[in-house]
Design a protein around this motif. Structure first.
Motif: not given
Length: 384
Positions: A378-379, A382, A374, A307, A332, A336, A321, A304
């Motif tokens: 997240l990436h 992003a 996960l 990020l 976000l 997710l 985060l 992470a």
């Protein structure tokens, strides 16, 4: 003058306009790792069940056996009596954490409030870390004592308050691991400065007990610090619910005689006590679970760090985060959720304005593949 209804509707409208309105989603199933809501299955990264003990078969079995003694106790211990199982659990907790006494409470919120309301009087002062839990801050705000809040984990700020004169007694309050940032308190230095001023130290170790320290004995044990009041809760690593206050004999008797939160609350049901006795044994034997959790934390942080949002300096199971705006945190969390992950957007007033975040919590119930999924999600979010 506004009516009750006008006042209520106005406050709700303000919160809605700030993207700060809380929701209570209905779930059908929760096994710490997985969660089902509205028929859809999610990987759950919002649970405080850090060791996955809420799903442990032995703990569940003990709960069921305890329920055979009755679904509830019927009154407070001062009225109905003190069950042997409750007494034994308190004795086991006190011995485990090396305190003369332990007192059971129905929740960590109640335990925190009970300590503040009982101890703090007019002319006394409470000096609390600015990021202490709402239960401590609220109780201190409404107590007759004067509340001062020192900058988060800043020893110089604490010392500045301690050096000011006080006509009464001083209680310093902090946490072992902070619930929204996941960082640890500098307990050794705080304890030293507090005791140099002949003051008392209260530590809420809700997020440290069971997870860190030798045999899961928590933050204070890890730092070789023994606060005057230690509060441990059972809704996180223990996987059950409730709390205990650890203290000396005189303080425990003082609680028994004068604490309204203790005297006027129905005693903990036997099923819960039985489950907690089993959970305590599992925590004491849980080095393998703690090792697995530690590996998960390291794995997540390594993936992470690139990020675009602020990853707080936390080595605990709590990995925040920080994204800033309420609307971005909500967006976000929504993206997710669409990808199959249950992660909650945390916004003010729970955290300071401008620090809205995704509060990601890791557990020993997860697998490395869950964390990889996960991180990939997240990436991907992003990048868009």
């Amino acid at each position: 003058m506004m009516s009750w209804s006008e006042r209520i509707n106005k406050e709700l409208s303000i919160r809605l306009s700030m993207d700060a309105l809380r929701q209570r989603p209905i779930i059908e199933y929760n096994t710490t790792r997985w969660l089902i809501s509205k028929g859809r299955k999610y990987l759950n990264f919002s649970s405080n069940d850090y060791l996955g003990l809420s799903q442990n078969p032995m703990i569940i079995e003990h709960w069921q056996q305890g329920a055979e003694l009755g679904a509830g106790t019927g009154a407070s211990v001062q009225v109905i009596g003190y069950r042997l199982q409750q007494f034994q659990l308190e004795q086991d907790l006190a011995k485990w954490l090396d305190y003369p006494c332990a007192l059971l409470f129905n929740s960590g919120f109640i335990a925190n409030q009970a300590c503040i309301y009982l101890l703090a009087r007019k002319r006394d002062r409470i000096i609390a870390d600015k990021l202490c839990h709402a239960s401590l801050i609220e109780a201190a705000s409404y107590s007759p004592a004067k509340l001062y809040r020192f900058n988060h984990n800043r020893l110089d700020s604490l010392v500045s308050h301690l050096n000011k004169p006080c006509l009464g007694n001083t209680l310093v309050a902090t946490e072992g691991i902070f619930s929204m940032d996941g960082d640890q308190s500098p307990l050794i230095d705080i304890a030293y400065q507090t005791h140099c001023q002949n003051s008392w130290l209260l530590v809420d170790d809700a997020h440290g007990i069971g997870v860190i320290g030798e045999g899961g004995k928590g933050s204070c044990w890890q730092h070789k610090v023994k606060p005057n009041i230690l509060i441990v809760t059972f809704g996180k690593a223990f996987g059950v619910s409730g709390a205990a206050v650890l203290c000396n004999e005189a303080t425990a008797e003082y609680f028994n005689q004068f604490s309204r939160h203790l005297i006027y609350s129905t005693a903990m049901p036997p099923a819960q006590v039985a489950a907690l006795q089993a959970a305590l044994r599992k925590i004491q034997e849980g080095d393998g679970l703690r090792k697995k959790l530690k590996q998960h934390i390291a794995h997540f942080r390594a993936g992470a760090k690139s990020l675009p949002w602020l990853l707080k300096q936390s080595t605990s199971a709590i990995q925040p985060l920080v994204v800033g705006k309420n609307s971005l945190a909500l967006y976000l969390a929504y993206r997710l959720r669409l990808a199959g992950f249950w992660i909650t957007a945390i916004r003010p007033p729970t955290v300071p304005v401008g620090t809205s975040r995704l509060r990601i919590t890791l557990t020993a119930a997860h697998e490395l593949e869950d964390i990889d999924r996960l991180l990939e999600a997240l990436h991907e979010v992003a990048s868009k």
